[in-house]
Write a protein that holds these residues in place. Structure first.
Motif, PDB file in Angstrom:
ATOM      1  N   GLY A   1      16.026  12.084 -43.233  1.00  0.00           N
ATOM      2  CA  GLY A   1      15.748  13.218 -44.111  1.00  0.00           C
ATOM      3  C   GLY A   1      15.266  12.804 -45.480  1.00  0.00           C
ATOM      4  O   GLY A   1      14.473  13.504 -46.110  1.00  0.00           O
ATOM      5  N   THR A   2      15.756  11.669 -45.986  1.00  0.00           N
ATOM      6  CA  THR A   2      15.278  11.122 -47.259  1.00  0.00           C
ATOM      7  C   THR A   2      14.991   9.641 -47.090  1.00  0.00           C
ATOM      8  O   THR A   2      15.696   8.937 -46.375  1.00  0.00           O
ATOM      9  N   VAL A   3      13.933   9.180 -47.763  1.00  0.00           N
ATOM     10  CA  VAL A   3      13.575   7.765 -47.747  1.00  0.00           C
ATOM     11  C   VAL A   3      13.207   7.362 -49.175  1.00  0.00           C
ATOM     12  O   VAL A   3      12.348   7.987 -49.802  1.00  0.00           O
ATOM     13  N   GLY A   4      13.862   6.316 -49.682  1.00  0.00           N
ATOM     14  CA  GLY A   4      13.534   5.795 -50.992  1.00  0.00           C
ATOM     15  C   GLY A   4      12.651   4.573 -50.877  1.00  0.00           C
ATOM     16  O   GLY A   4      12.796   3.770 -49.950  1.00  0.00           O
ATOM     17  N   ILE A   5      11.737   4.430 -51.815  1.00  0.00           N
ATOM     18  CA  ILE A   5      10.882   3.238 -51.865  1.00  0.00           C
ATOM     19  C   ILE A   5      11.289   2.430 -53.092  1.00  0.00           C
ATOM     20  O   ILE A   5      11.266   2.930 -54.222  1.00  0.00           O
ATOM     21  N   ASN A   6      11.709   1.196 -52.859  1.00  0.00           N
ATOM     22  CA  ASN A   6      12.231   0.315 -53.906  1.00  0.00           C
ATOM     23  C   ASN A   6      13.444   0.915 -54.611  1.00  0.00           C
ATOM     24  O   ASN A   6      13.676   0.672 -55.802  1.00  0.00           O
TER      25      ASN A   6
ATOM     26  N   GLY B   1      10.330  -9.623 -37.403  1.00  0.00           N
ATOM     27  CA  GLY B   1       9.084 -10.365 -37.524  1.00  0.00           C
ATOM     28  C   GLY B   1       7.893  -9.551 -37.968  1.00  0.00           C
ATOM     29  O   GLY B   1       6.822 -10.109 -38.215  1.00  0.00           O
ATOM     30  N   SER B   2       8.053  -8.225 -38.059  1.00  0.00           N
ATOM     31  CA  SER B   2       6.920  -7.381 -38.440  1.00  0.00           C
ATOM     32  C   SER B   2       7.412  -6.041 -38.961  1.00  0.00           C
ATOM     33  O   SER B   2       8.579  -5.658 -38.756  1.00  0.00           O
ATOM     34  N   VAL B   3       6.514  -5.316 -39.626  1.00  0.00           N
ATOM     35  CA  VAL B   3       6.821  -3.963 -40.096  1.00  0.00           C
ATOM     36  C   VAL B   3       7.124  -3.063 -38.906  1.00  0.00           C
ATOM     37  O   VAL B   3       8.062  -2.250 -38.945  1.00  0.00           O
ATOM     38  N   GLU B   4       6.333  -3.216 -37.857  1.00  0.00           N
ATOM     39  CA  GLU B   4       6.521  -2.369 -36.680  1.00  0.00           C
ATOM     40  C   GLU B   4       7.910  -2.566 -36.076  1.00  0.00           C
ATOM     41  O   GLU B   4       8.577  -1.588 -35.680  1.00  0.00           O
ATOM     42  N   GLU B   5       8.379  -3.798 -36.021  1.00  0.00           N
ATOM     43  CA  GLU B   5       9.713  -4.056 -35.484  1.00  0.00           C
ATOM     44  C   GLU B   5      10.786  -3.456 -36.381  1.00  0.00           C
ATOM     45  O   GLU B   5      11.773  -2.887 -35.887  1.00  0.00           O
ATOM     46  N   ALA B   6      10.588  -3.556 -37.681  1.00  0.00           N
ATOM     47  CA  ALA B   6      11.558  -2.994 -38.623  1.00  0.00           C
ATOM     48  C   ALA B   6      11.667  -1.481 -38.441  1.00  0.00           C
ATOM     49  O   ALA B   6      12.772  -0.918 -38.429  1.00  0.00           O
TER      50      ALA B   6
ATOM     51  N   SER C   1      15.665   3.329 -46.791  1.00  0.00           N
ATOM     52  CA  SER C   1      14.942   2.806 -47.945  1.00  0.00           C
ATOM     53  C   SER C   1      13.997   1.699 -47.502  1.00  0.00           C
ATOM     54  O   SER C   1      14.241   1.014 -46.502  1.00  0.00           O
ATOM     55  N   VAL C   2      12.915   1.563 -48.248  1.00  0.00           N
ATOM     56  CA  VAL C   2      11.876   0.565 -47.954  1.00  0.00           C
ATOM     57  C   VAL C   2      11.567  -0.198 -49.240  1.00  0.00           C
ATOM     58  O   VAL C   2      11.318   0.421 -50.287  1.00  0.00           O
ATOM     59  N   PHE C   3      11.563  -1.530 -49.151  1.00  0.00           N
ATOM     60  CA  PHE C   3      11.256  -2.344 -50.320  1.00  0.00           C
ATOM     61  C   PHE C   3       9.948  -3.094 -50.079  1.00  0.00           C
ATOM     62  O   PHE C   3       9.813  -3.876 -49.140  1.00  0.00           O
ATOM     63  N   THR C   4       8.977  -2.824 -50.948  1.00  0.00           N
ATOM     64  CA  THR C   4       7.661  -3.426 -50.865  1.00  0.00           C
ATOM     65  C   THR C   4       6.975  -3.251 -52.205  1.00  0.00           C
ATOM     66  O   THR C   4       7.262  -2.310 -52.944  1.00  0.00           O
ATOM     67  N   GLN C   5       6.039  -4.172 -52.526  1.00  0.00           N
ATOM     68  CA  GLN C   5       5.268  -4.023 -53.757  1.00  0.00           C
ATOM     69  C   GLN C   5       3.972  -3.255 -53.534  1.00  0.00           C
ATOM     70  O   GLN C   5       3.215  -3.012 -54.473  1.00  0.00           O
ATOM     71  N   ASP C   6       3.747  -2.829 -52.302  1.00  0.00           N
ATOM     72  CA  ASP C   6       2.549  -2.059 -51.939  1.00  0.00           C
ATOM     73  C   ASP C   6       2.950  -0.597 -51.790  1.00  0.00           C
ATOM     74  O   ASP C   6       3.543  -0.208 -50.785  1.00  0.00           O
ATOM     75  N   SER C   7       2.626   0.213 -52.791  1.00  0.00           N
ATOM     76  CA  SER C   7       3.059   1.609 -52.796  1.00  0.00           C
ATOM     77  C   SER C   7       2.515   2.386 -51.599  1.00  0.00           C
ATOM     78  O   SER C   7       3.229   3.178 -50.981  1.00  0.00           O
ATOM     79  N   ILE C   8       1.252   2.137 -51.273  1.00  0.00           N
ATOM     80  CA  ILE C   8       0.641   2.855 -50.143  1.00  0.00           C
ATOM     81  C   ILE C   8       1.345   2.482 -48.845  1.00  0.00           C
ATOM     82  O   ILE C   8       1.696   3.350 -48.027  1.00  0.00           O
ATOM     83  N   LEU C   9       1.575   1.178 -48.646  1.00  0.00           N
ATOM     84  CA  LEU C   9       2.273   0.741 -47.443  1.00  0.00           C
ATOM     85  C   LEU C   9       3.683   1.332 -47.404  1.00  0.00           C
ATOM     86  O   LEU C   9       4.153   1.766 -46.346  1.00  0.00           O
ATOM     87  N   GLY C  10       4.340   1.336 -48.548  1.00  0.00           N
ATOM     88  CA  GLY C  10       5.696   1.883 -48.596  1.00  0.00           C
ATOM     89  C   GLY C  10       5.747   3.322 -48.122  1.00  0.00           C
ATOM     90  O   GLY C  10       6.639   3.702 -47.357  1.00  0.00           O
ATOM     91  N   ARG C  11       4.789   4.129 -48.546  1.00  0.00           N
ATOM     92  CA  ARG C  11       4.765   5.535 -48.127  1.00  0.00           C
ATOM     93  C   ARG C  11       4.395   5.676 -46.653  1.00  0.00           C
ATOM     94  O   ARG C  11       4.916   6.550 -45.959  1.00  0.00           O
TER      95      ARG C  11
END
Length: 523
Positions: free
Chosen positions: A444-449, A406-411, A425-435
């Motif tokens: 150790g590694t996290v991909g955005i989109n 239900g929220s980013v915090e829960e995820a 990995s994180v999928f979002t159209q908001d680059s700042i939020l993604g980071r």
């Protein structure tokens, strides 16, 4: 049927190639049992490998150490030139490598090609950067102008590489490349299922100019070869399960040698409420089903925001059902075979246990012996209860579970609720939020989109696990310098850093205190 016929034809050709390449296995003598090698495409035996012994490990390390002493005398540029030539051979002779990789692993050709790209990319990076990383560097001395300090990097000696079966080229040779440029000898302990791939790559390395004996390959059971190898080498690189990694780390610690370990994962994918659903679906396909899910970086848990959950799930299921299952050497297959019967049984058991516990199968869920003996359908589950084994444990197959949040915090909370921390990995159209989200995930590694390709493919950046997913890093400067011993050389140009005679110790302390205050102001 055409694929099966083609698989049998290629397996027969592989048998001849195998007999030639197996002569490169290091053997102390000719007396030993053999282990059968089975082609996953057909389930048929295509050859045997020697069941290595402790004497073979002794022989391999002795040869690699002797050759390494001469190799270390060459300049880093000369060593890099050999790897540079190897880079070209890998690309020129990729079809030979792809055939061997597929025969041993059963993976789709495109997935095998990823290994070729990985080796070429790693080689190019360390050819360009390695010599500079090994150049002696000046450091700040104890007393400015009066002390000249530099750091040099020496090879550790012999590097042992225990490689897994899922990526037999990338997770053996790509780890060896920086070790070789650093001036070391290398001994590979390859997985029993996939030894010929490393032997083929070694053939190309020597064709590129690598000295004979510098790289050795011992084959057989890890339970019999792992311990003697760790006892004899100067550094150990291991890729495999967390359980085995703990044993490897304990033995390396007793021997006071350093090690790097890439271990298991239960990797999360987070799909936020503003995600581009089409991009997220493609990321989920790539992240969950590449190499039939036999990838340490695979996504096994998808946390999708409730506002986009229905749209994402519907499209993900639809796209998954269009994937082409197959066995064979063409480029048409999207999802190939699992590597062994034993691994197929593990994947089946995980799915059956989850369904028995209340999980719902949205796509797949069955073995497909009509396609190949070890083929399992790309599988999507939902409603997986915490009591199911696959809820927390790595399945390492084409199986992924979807959970609504239900929220980013829960995820973020659910993503971090695991003992593992390899990839996310994180999928979002908001680059700042993604980071912002990415830096809160304990991986150790996290991909955005992107599922894993962008982060793993960024060879200039370190890659490795947190928590129970390992220690140490591959790639970047860390991936080469770990194979060296750093040495500090400091020259004092104005006498020793000590109270000069006949200056009283108290006056010396006052003088040095004043100097420390001055240095702080001018630094």
């Amino acid at each position: 049927m055409a694929n099966a016929m083609e698989s049998r034809r290629e397996a027969a050709e592989f048998d001849t190639e195998f007999e030639r390449l197996r002569e490169r296995v290091t053997l102390a003598d000719d007396s030993r049992e053999s282990i059968p090698v089975v082609a996953p495409f057909t389930g048929e035996q295509v050859g045997t490998i020697p069941a290595g012994t402790e004497a073979d490990v002794d022989e391999a390390v002795e040869r690699a150490r002797a050759a390494g002493e001469q190799w270390a005398e060459r300049s880093p540029e000369e060593r890099a030139a050999v790897v540079d030539e190897f880079h070209d051979l890998v690309l020129d002779r990729q079809d030979e490598l792809l055939d061997v990789i597929q025969t041993e692993t059963g993976k789709a050709r495109l997935d095998a090609f990823e290994e070729v790209l990985d080796v070429a990319s790693t080689a190019r990076y360390y050819v360009e950067r390695g010599p500079g990383l090994l150049t002696p560097t000046r450091r700040e001395g104890a007393i400015p102008l009066a002390t000249r300090t530099e750091v040099r990097h020496h090879p550790v000696g012999v590097v042992g590489i225990i490689s897994p079966w899922n990526y037999p080229l990338a997770l053996s040779i790509s780890d060896a490349i920086p070790a070789l440029i650093a001036g070391n000898g290398v001994v590979f302990k390859t997985a029993a299922e996939t030894s010929v791939t490393a032997l083929k790559a070694l053939e190309l390395l020597e064709e590129a100019g690598l000295p004979a004996d510098l790289c050795q390959v011992v084959t057989g059971r890890g339970s019999e070869l792992g311990e003697p190898l760790i006892d004899r080498v100067d550094y150990l690189t291991f890729t495999g399960s967390t359980e085995t990694g703990r044993t490897v780390a304990a033995q390396a610690g007793r021997n006071l040698i350093d090690c790097s370990l890439e271990l298991g994962g239960k990797n999360p994918m987070l799909i936020l409420d503003d995600a581009d659903v089409d991009v997220a679906v493609q990321g989920a396909i790539d992240g969950s089903f590449t190499n039939a899910g036999q990838l340490c970086l695979s996504a096994e848990r998808i946390y999708v925001h409730e506002t986009v959950a229905d749209a994402f799930t519907e499209r993900f299921v639809a796209e998954t059902e269009t994937l082409h299952l197959g066995v064979g050497y063409d480029w048409k297959t999207d999802v190939g075979s699992l590597t062994s019967e034993a691994h197929l049984e593990k994947v089946e058991a995980h799915v059956e246990d989850a369904v028995d516990a209340g999980a719902t199968v949205l796509a797949g869920g069955e073995a497909r012996p009509d396609v190949g003996p070890y083929v399992f359908e790309p599988t999507i589950l939902t409603d997986v209860p915490e009591s199911a084994e696959l809820y927390r444990e790595e399945t390492f197959g084409p199986v992924v579970s979807i959970y609504e949040v239900g929220s980013v915090e829960e995820a973020i909370e659910k993503a971090n609720d695991t003992e593992y921390g390899l990839n996310a990995s994180v999928f979002t159209q908001d680059s700042i939020l993604g980071r912002e989200v990415a830096q809160q995930i304990e991986a150790g590694t996290v991909g955005i989109n992107d599922a894993y390709g962008a982060s793993y493919g960024s060879v200039d950046a370190p890659m490795g696990g947190r928590k129970q997913s390992g220690v140490g890093r591959r790639h970047g400067s860390e991936g080469l310098l770990k194979y060296t011993e750093a040495q500090t050389i400091a020259e004092q140009r104005t006498g020793p850093v000590a109270p000069p005679e006949p200056l009283p110790h108290e006056w010396y302390a006052r003088l040095m205190t004043g100097l420390m205050r001055v240095l702080k102001r001018i630094s």
